[in-house]
Design a protein around this motif. Structure first.
Motif, short mmCIF file in Angstrom:
data_model
loop_
_atom_site.label_atom_id
_atom_site.label_comp_id
_atom_site.label_asym_id
_atom_site.label_seq_id
_atom_site.Cartn_x
_atom_site.Cartn_y
_atom_site.Cartn_z
N LYS A 1 0.84 -1.21 0.00
CA LYS A 1 0.00 0.00 0.00
C LYS A 1 0.87 1.25 0.00
CE LYS A 1 -4.18 -1.85 2.14
NZ LYS A 1 -5.07 -1.79 3.31
N ARG A 2 1.96 1.25 0.79
CA ARG A 2 2.87 2.40 0.80
C ARG A 2 3.52 2.59 -0.57
NH1 ARG A 2 4.14 0.29 5.90
NH2 ARG A 2 6.01 -0.70 5.10
N ILE A 3 3.96 1.50 -1.18
CA ILE A 3 4.59 1.57 -2.51
C ILE A 3 3.58 2.11 -3.52
CG2 ILE A 3 5.49 0.19 -4.42
CD1 ILE A 3 6.82 -1.61 -2.27
N ASN A 4 2.33 1.66 -3.44
CA ASN A 4 1.29 2.14 -4.34
C ASN A 4 1.09 3.64 -4.18
OD1 ASN A 4 -0.86 1.86 -6.25
ND2 ASN A 4 -2.30 1.98 -4.55
N SER A 5 1.07 4.10 -2.95
CA SER A 5 0.90 5.53 -2.68
C SER A 5 2.07 6.33 -3.24
CB SER A 5 0.77 5.76 -1.17
OG SER A 5 0.67 7.13 -0.89
N ILE A 6 3.28 5.83 -3.04
CA ILE A 6 4.47 6.51 -3.56
C ILE A 6 4.43 6.53 -5.09
CG2 ILE A 6 6.99 6.32 -3.81
CD1 ILE A 6 6.96 5.20 -0.88
N ALA A 7 4.06 5.42 -5.70
CA ALA A 7 3.97 5.34 -7.17
C ALA A 7 2.94 6.34 -7.70
CB ALA A 7 3.62 3.92 -7.61
N TYR A 8 1.82 6.47 -7.00
CA TYR A 8 0.79 7.43 -7.40
C TYR A 8 1.35 8.85 -7.33
CZ TYR A 8 -3.51 10.13 -7.47
OH TYR A 8 -4.47 11.04 -7.79
N ASP A 9 2.05 9.17 -6.24
CA ASP A 9 2.65 10.51 -6.08
C ASP A 9 3.68 10.78 -7.17
OD1 ASP A 9 1.07 10.88 -3.84
OD2 ASP A 9 2.68 10.48 -2.40
N ILE A 10 4.49 9.79 -7.49
CA ILE A 10 5.50 9.95 -8.54
C ILE A 10 4.82 10.19 -9.88
CG2 ILE A 10 7.26 8.71 -9.90
CD1 ILE A 10 8.15 7.38 -7.25
N ASN A 11 3.77 9.42 -10.16
CA ASN A 11 3.04 9.58 -11.42
C ASN A 11 2.44 10.98 -11.52
OD1 ASN A 11 1.88 8.52 -13.93
ND2 ASN A 11 -0.07 8.73 -12.85
N GLU B 1 3.48 13.70 -10.03
CA GLU B 1 4.58 14.65 -10.23
C GLU B 1 5.10 14.60 -11.66
OE1 GLU B 1 7.34 17.62 -9.48
OE2 GLU B 1 5.56 17.02 -8.37
N LEU B 2 5.21 13.40 -12.24
CA LEU B 2 5.68 13.28 -13.62
C LEU B 2 4.70 13.93 -14.60
CD1 LEU B 2 7.12 9.66 -13.69
CD2 LEU B 2 8.39 11.81 -13.86
N GLU B 3 3.41 13.76 -14.36
CA GLU B 3 2.42 14.40 -15.22
C GLU B 3 2.53 15.92 -15.12
OE1 GLU B 3 -1.31 12.74 -13.96
OE2 GLU B 3 -1.07 10.94 -15.20
N ARG B 4 2.72 16.44 -13.89
CA ARG B 4 2.86 17.88 -13.69
C ARG B 4 4.11 18.40 -14.40
NH1 ARG B 4 5.20 21.49 -10.40
NH2 ARG B 4 6.44 19.98 -9.28
N GLN B 5 5.22 17.67 -14.27
CA GLN B 5 6.46 18.10 -14.92
C GLN B 5 6.37 17.98 -16.44
OE1 GLN B 5 9.96 16.36 -13.19
NE2 GLN B 5 9.42 17.04 -11.12
N CYS B 6 5.62 17.02 -16.92
CA CYS B 6 5.44 16.86 -18.37
C CYS B 6 4.73 18.09 -18.94
CB CYS B 6 4.65 15.59 -18.66
SG CYS B 6 4.60 15.14 -20.40
N VAL B 7 3.73 18.59 -18.23
CA VAL B 7 3.03 19.81 -18.65
C VAL B 7 4.00 20.98 -18.64
CG1 VAL B 7 1.22 21.46 -17.99
CG2 VAL B 7 0.74 19.01 -17.95
N MET B 8 4.82 21.07 -17.60
CA MET B 8 5.80 22.16 -17.52
C MET B 8 6.80 22.09 -18.68
SD MET B 8 6.49 22.12 -13.40
CE MET B 8 7.99 23.06 -13.51
N ILE B 9 7.26 20.90 -18.99
CA ILE B 9 8.21 20.73 -20.11
C ILE B 9 7.55 21.10 -21.42
CG2 ILE B 9 9.49 19.01 -21.45
CD1 ILE B 9 10.16 17.65 -18.74
N ASP B 10 6.29 20.71 -21.61
CA ASP B 10 5.56 21.10 -22.83
C ASP B 10 5.45 22.62 -22.92
OD1 ASP B 10 5.25 18.48 -23.66
OD2 ASP B 10 3.19 18.30 -22.92
N ASN B 11 5.17 23.28 -21.79
CA ASN B 11 5.07 24.75 -21.79
C ASN B 11 6.42 25.38 -22.13
OD1 ASN B 11 2.37 24.64 -21.12
ND2 ASN B 11 2.72 24.91 -18.93
#
Length: 117
Positions: A60-70, A72-82
């Protein structure tokens, strides 16, 4: 060597069983051994359940961390596109400015040439 007679009531009929005392002692010992083994088995199962619960909590902890990483990656992907879009616009503006400068120099040169003539 002792014998016992046990009378049991079974479906309204009496049943007579001849039990050897030594056999009874062996049966008790065997029964005790079975109970000890059952207790060991129960303890093992309890320990395994606790271990599985620990594993589940870790997953469950790993799942939560993976969700947070995902996220963050989506947020950074938008920033990189901008940033990419801004760089494209800056390059385009640079090319337009360069072209405009060349055009202005050409016009200026043409005007200078006309004055000489």
């Amino acid at each position: 060597w002792t014998s016992m007679i046990v009378v049991k009531k079974k479906d309204e009929e009496l049943e007579v069983i001849n039990i050897n005392a030594d056999d009874s002692k062996e049966n008790k010992e065997q029964s005790q051994m079975q109970q000890i083994q059952q207790m060991r088995d129960q303890q093992i199962m309890h320990d395994q359940d606790a271990d599985l619960e620990d594993i589940l909590q870790g997953i469950k902890r790993i799942n939560s961390i993976a969700y947070d990483i995902n996220t963050e990656l989506e947020r950074q992907c938008v920033m990189i596109d901008n940033i990419d879009d801004a760089m494209d616009n800056a390059n385009c503006n640079t090319h337009l400015l360069s072209a405009s400068t060349h055009l202005m120099k050409a016009e200026s040169h043409q005007k200078s040439s006309r004055k000489i003539l």
